[in-house]
Scaffold this motif. Structure first.
Motif, short mmCIF file in Angstrom:
data_model
loop_
_atom_site.label_atom_id
_atom_site.label_comp_id
_atom_site.label_asym_id
_atom_site.label_seq_id
_atom_site.Cartn_x
_atom_site.Cartn_y
_atom_site.Cartn_z
N HIS A 70 9.77 4.89 -81.26
CA HIS A 70 9.95 3.60 -80.59
C HIS A 70 10.43 2.55 -81.60
O HIS A 70 11.33 1.76 -81.33
CB HIS A 70 8.66 3.15 -79.91
N GLU A 114 5.33 5.77 -73.25
CA GLU A 114 4.33 4.73 -72.97
C GLU A 114 3.49 5.17 -71.77
O GLU A 114 2.29 4.95 -71.72
CB GLU A 114 4.97 3.36 -72.72
N GLU A 121 5.00 6.97 -81.53
CA GLU A 121 5.32 5.56 -81.78
C GLU A 121 6.46 5.41 -82.79
O GLU A 121 7.26 4.47 -82.71
CB GLU A 121 4.07 4.84 -82.29
N ASP A 154 6.15 -2.74 -80.60
CA ASP A 154 5.70 -1.36 -80.79
C ASP A 154 5.09 -1.18 -82.18
O ASP A 154 4.23 -0.32 -82.38
CB ASP A 154 6.84 -0.36 -80.57
FE FE2 Z 1 5.46 2.42 -78.20
#
Ligand code: FE2
Ligand code: FE2
Length: 474
Positions: free
Chosen positions: A244, A151, A241, A212
């Protein structure tokens, strides 16, 4: 396309040849580190964490794993490779060449889009900053930190765009991204969900599953942008991503697995008995789900929005998987159904599709979210339980758009204020739920050991065993 790691700021954008940008980023960098030290993962400065670092933007073999102190993580600027022939493929400029610079007339809107996306990245690090103190295992602690550093890198990605393409206002916005703070009364983060607390690990798993995933859909829509540098940078962010969301989905699965095991051992579905055995009862899990789902779908914005229409028609932001859709990609004269409440009844109305593009993206998100809830239910099914989790109704607990403030039960009935008050603690996590979940939180820091409320994962990270020493404490 290799990344140049000989530089102070690793990059694949020839930063060494752009003195102005390099100077701007090098001025911003110490402020970023100060921000990380002040509001990043608490008490983690000396930890050596087994982290992946991006080394190339090639989807095959794009990262290496090694022990890193997080403040020494090589945050950098990585864009997917350029396609010199790329064309705008939706909106009024469809068929024209993609933009390598920001057109003057779209500057304010593009800056706003980039700042709004950029603001979510440090916000989530701030929201999660205390979780490292109560990790259920070293494996989970490492995953938390991996999400946190990435992030941080996503923030770098947005700051690059601001500083490279938006001159002085861009530099000011880049500074402001480090000044707002999640939950701060005077200078909060821009979007609601990013000012909520992430008080415990169940909340963290729900956040990484749902919120997310909002990131995935927003980034995917921006990856269609006519502004090519934005498209390329968000494409690469999507690669990160995926992990996540894996952390969230597998985290909740493991909580369910443990809960189901306890319910089977005790032959009970009594939440008090499940709790007494140190597991999280299914009702509490469902309430956390209801909360995170509803605050996350608010992130898509108002169901009808002239901004959404402008962003699409001018080519700034596409739809999810724009290229796979078979319509005209202009959408003039087309309609879409949105919800409304009239005389206490929930109904639908048709509105111009261009104005409903927030709702279109929200509905795509909902479909994707519900698929994962189905995979969670498989865990319960496999354990022989009949209980199931479910997404609440789209109008439940909404704060934004036409449905804001409507009293709606999770199963989609408009309810009275009295019924809402009476049932709220069955539908959303109560202070007692938070206190109970907090009472279970760790830390568990011995390799291969896991807190009693969560099952171990099936596999470790990067083919390492589950009992690998994922974090070394300095
Ligand atoms: Fe993320
Ligand atoms: Fe992100």
């Amino acid at each position: 396309m290799a990344i140049d790691y000989t530089q102070k700021i690793p990059n694949n954008v020839n930063l060494a040849d752009d003195r102005t940008l390099q100077r701007a980023l090098e001025q911003w960098q110490p402020n970023f580190i100060t921000w990380w030290d002040d509001v990043g993962p608490e008490g983690s400065t000396n930890h050596e964490v087994y982290l992946r670092t991006a080394t190339s933007v090639d989807p095959q073999g794009w990262a290496v794993f090694d022990y890193v102190k997080m403040r020494d993580y090589r945050w950098g600027i990585f864009l997917n490779p350029a396609d010199a022939e790329r064309q705008i493929h939706f909106g009024d400029h469809k068929g024209e060449k993609a933009w390598q610079d920001v057109p003057g007339e779209h500057r304010a809107n593009l800056r706003r889009i980039i700042v709004t996306q950029g603001d979510t990245e440090p916000a989530s690090v701030e929201q999660q900053r205390h979780l490292g103190l109560t990790a259920p295992s070293l494996y989970d602690l490492r995953n938390l930190f991996q999400v946190n550093v990435e992030e941080g890198r996503h923030l770098w990605a947005m700051v690059y765009l601001l500083q490279k393409f938006f001159g002085r206002d861009g530099r000011e916005e880049a500074g402001a991204l480090l000044e707002r703070t999640s939950g701060d009364a005077n200078n909060p983060r821009i979007l609601g969900a990013f000012n909520e607390k992430t008080p415990d690990w169940l909340a963290f798993f729900m956040f990484t599953y749902f919120t997310d995933r909002d990131g995935k859909f927003q980034l995917a829509a921006l990856a269609e942008s006519a502004f090519d540098p934005l498209a390329r940078t968000t494409k690469f962010m999507l690669t990160e991503e995926a992990h996540h969301m894996f952390v969230g989905e597998s985290g909740v699965s493991r909580v369910l697995q443990r809960t189901a095991q306890v319910m089977n051992e005790l032959k009970t579905d009594d939440p008090a008995l499940v709790r007494a055995a140190g597991a999280i009862d299914l009702g509490t899990i469902q309430r956390y789900l209801n909360f995170h789902y509803s605050v996350t779908i608010d992130l898509f914005g108002a169901d009808q929005s002239s901004n959404a229409a402008t962003f699409y028609s001018s080519g700034l932001k596409g739809r999810y998987e724009e290229g796979k859709r078979s319509d005209d990609h202009v959408l003039k004269g087309q309609t879409y159904k949105v919800l409304e409440v009239q005389n206490g009844q929930l109904g639908e109305k048709e509105v111009p599709m261009l104005n409903a593009l927030n709702e279109v993206l929200r509905d795509d998100f909902i479909k994707d979210s519900i698929a994962g809830i189905g995979r969670w239910n498989k865990v319960l099914e496999k354990a022989g339980l009949t209980q199931r989790l479910a997404a609440p109704h789209k109008a439940f607990n909404r704060k934004i758009g036409a449905l804001a403030g409507i009293r709606m039960s999770p199963d989609g009935r408009v309810v009275s204020d009295e019924e809402w008050k009476a049932k709220e603690s069955e539908w959303l996590p109560s202070p007692a739920d938070f206190a109970f979940v907090a009472s279970l939180m760790g830390p568990v820091l011995e390799p291969g050991k896991f807190a009693g409320w969560i099952a171990p994962p099936a596999m470790g990270i990067n083919k390492n065993p589950v009992d690998f020493e994922y974090v070394r404490f300095g």
